[in-house]
Enzyme design. Structure first.
Site, PDB file in Angstrom:
ATOM      1  N   HIS A   1       0.798  -1.232   0.000  1.00 41.45           N
ATOM      2  CA  HIS A   1       0.000   0.000   0.000  1.00 41.45           C
ATOM      3  C   HIS A   1       0.835   1.289   0.000  1.00 41.45           C
ATOM      4  O   HIS A   1       0.554   2.233   0.733  1.00 41.45           O
ATOM      5  CB  HIS A   1      -0.950   0.020   1.201  1.00 41.45           C
TER       6      HIS A   1
ATOM      7  N   HIS B   1      -9.788   1.774   0.039  1.00 43.10           N
ATOM      8  CA  HIS B   1      -9.667   0.675   0.998  1.00 43.10           C
ATOM      9  C   HIS B   1     -10.774   0.732   2.069  1.00 43.10           C
ATOM     10  O   HIS B   1     -10.506   0.513   3.248  1.00 43.10           O
ATOM     11  CB  HIS B   1      -8.275   0.733   1.639  1.00 43.10           C
TER      12      HIS B   1
ATOM     13  N   GLU C   1     -11.357  -4.175  -3.153  1.00 39.28           N
ATOM     14  CA  GLU C   1     -10.416  -3.163  -3.640  1.00 39.28           C
ATOM     15  C   GLU C   1     -10.194  -3.363  -5.139  1.00 39.28           C
ATOM     16  O   GLU C   1      -9.521  -4.306  -5.545  1.00 39.28           O
ATOM     17  CB  GLU C   1      -9.096  -3.299  -2.883  1.00 39.28           C
TER      18      GLU C   1
HETATM   19  C1  BGC Z   1      -4.426  -6.547   2.207  1.00 40.25           C
HETATM   20  C2  BGC Z   1      -4.268  -7.244   3.528  1.00 40.25           C
HETATM   21  C3  BGC Z   1      -3.829  -6.234   4.538  1.00 40.25           C
HETATM   22  C4  BGC Z   1      -4.852  -5.128   4.586  1.00 40.25           C
HETATM   23  C5  BGC Z   1      -4.345  -4.043   5.490  1.00 40.25           C
HETATM   24  C6  BGC Z   1      -5.467  -5.501   2.356  1.00 40.25           C
HETATM   25  O1  BGC Z   1      -5.602  -4.809   1.156  1.00 40.25           O
HETATM   26  O2  BGC Z   1      -4.757  -7.442   1.187  1.00 40.25           O
HETATM   27  O3  BGC Z   1      -3.323  -8.279   3.450  1.00 40.25           O
HETATM   28  O4  BGC Z   1      -3.659  -6.794   5.798  1.00 40.25           O
HETATM   29  O5  BGC Z   1      -5.044  -4.580   3.330  1.00 40.25           O
HETATM   30  O6  BGC Z   1      -5.338  -3.460   6.159  1.00 40.25           O
END
Ligand code: BGC
Length: 394
Positions: free
Chosen positions: A145, A219, A359
């Site tokens: 991210h 998210h 997502e």
């Molecule tokens: C991921 C997870 C991660 C989460 C974080 C998701 O997009 O796929 O693995 O723990 O985001 O909040």
């Protein structure tokens, strides 16, 4: 595309004025009127201070009294409030009561714009035109991210505006060359519009002055029963995907695109999220549940289509997700705390599997996997993405 349930939703709204709602009230002072004036449609208020800078919260209200609250820190969707089948309002996304809490409570990316590269890049390394770049491995051993201080932790310039499609908030930021290790000055605009058919439409646009990689997403953590109302395991999920990207034990795609047929990843027909989550399946073990990217059927650049629906049988709320992206990550809150729930908004608490994220994205680790759709953006090109989260009842 036919959406018969939207008619039911409007009928439910007409039958029950918001004054009669029991759980929460819409943030609009003109509930009786069928249109919302500009001043009621967009409100701006301080929401805390981060790095010495005041953060603003923008409340968008549409003609039906549905509300989306978004702040300019991280472009975070703080609230998304809509009625259930009986007209009772609830906020269906997880979040906190002030901007500061997103920092102090180490928000697990609640509601944010994730970028520059949402999801994982293996070992935080990739190569463009023969030049290797190194990023933070903030999700050991991988990059996740956007790194230590991704787009979710930046303050964006904000411009609220009434548009023919509904109240909107345009967020803009130039991410400087080298930020978090990524090449190129990246000029990014993300526009949220709350449409009158109860969609939260997110348009992303970006340009660069050096070849770079990019994967933007939202998210939001949804619970259609209302945030803090328990697990989402009974929610019935449909994903328009015949294939998915299985992962290794560090959540990096193995590279193949097997069929979902006969696996717990077959959501082509609506199926409760919890129906198969406990099966003895290597992929479920690697993801600690569902934490996988799905390959959207018939996806084509720029073609907006229905990629997923989620229905909560208890509240009757229905979420439709439309996107033009080739992938969709399903994450079901496997890392929300099992024992000591987090303290969220409005005195509610959040625990294990009490929310899901859908997502819209390109595939994880695509900078290193050339068989996947390319995430490379070059000078002169413009990155576009549109995703809509639409709430109704069924
Ligand atoms: C991921 C997870 C991660 C989460 C974080 C998701 O997009 O796929 O693995 O723990 O985001 O909040």
């Amino acid at each position: 595309m036919k959406r018969p349930y939207r008619i039911h939703f409007i009928a439910a709204l007409l039958a029950l004025p918001f004054g009669a709602c029991q759980e929460e009230k819409a943030d609009s002072s003109s509930n009786e009127s069928s249109t919302v004036s500009d001043s009621n449609a967009i409100k701006e208020e301080p929401f805390g201070t981060i790095d010495g800078q005041e953060v603003q919260l923008y409340t968008l209200t549409n003609e039906n009294g549905v509300v989306a609250k978004i702040m300019n820190y991280g472009g975070i969707v703080v609230s998304f409030i809509a009625p259930d089948k009986d007209g009772n309002l609830a906020d269906v996304v997880l979040g906190f009561d002030s901007a500061d809490e997103y920092v102090s409570k180490e928000s697990p990316y609640f509601g944010c714009i994730a970028g520059r590269y949402a999801n994982r890049i293996a070992k935080g390394k990739f190569t463009i035109d023969g030049k290797e770049y190194t990023l933070a491995t903030n999700n050991d051993p991988n990059h996740l991210h956007g790194g230590d201080k991704g787009f979710d932790k930046r303050i964006w310039d904000a411009e609220p505006k009434m548009t023919p499609d509904g109240p909107s908030l345009k967020l803009h930021r130039v991410s400087p060359d080298g930020e978090e290790g990524y090449p190129g000055n990246l000029d990014t605009t993300v526009t949220y519009t709350l449409t009158d058919d109860n969609g939260l439409k997110i348009d992303y646009e970006a340009t660069t002055d050096k070849p770079t990689v990019l994967n933007l997403t939202n998210h939001s953590y949804f619970n259609l029963g209302g945030h803090g109302s328990g697990t989402i395991l009974d929610h019935e999920l449909m994903i328009a995907a015949d294939r998915y990207t299985p992962i290794d034990a560090t959540s990096i795609p193995l590279g193949d695109l097997p069929s979902v047929e006969g696996t717990p990843f077959d959501f082509r027909k609506p199926t409760p999220i919890g129906a198969r989550i406990g099966e003895d399946n290597e992929q479920l073990k690697n993801g600690l549940g569902y934490d996988h990217n799905f390959v959207i059927k018939d996806s084509r650049d720029g073609k907006l289509q229905l990629v997923a629906t989620v229905h909560d049988p208890d509240s009757g709320r229905l979420l439709e997700v439309e996107s033009d992206e080739p992938g969709l990550q399903l994450y079901v809150g496997n890392f929300l705390p099992k024992d000591d729930p987090m303290q969220g908004k409005d005195g509610k608490t959040y625990g294990y599997r009490e929310a899901f994220c859908l997502e819209a994205q390109t595939f994880p680790d695509s900078p290193n996997q050339t068989q996947f759709p390319s995430p490379v953006l070059r000078p002169g090109e413009t990155y576009h993405q549109t995703t809509i989260y639409r709430l109704g009842v069924k």
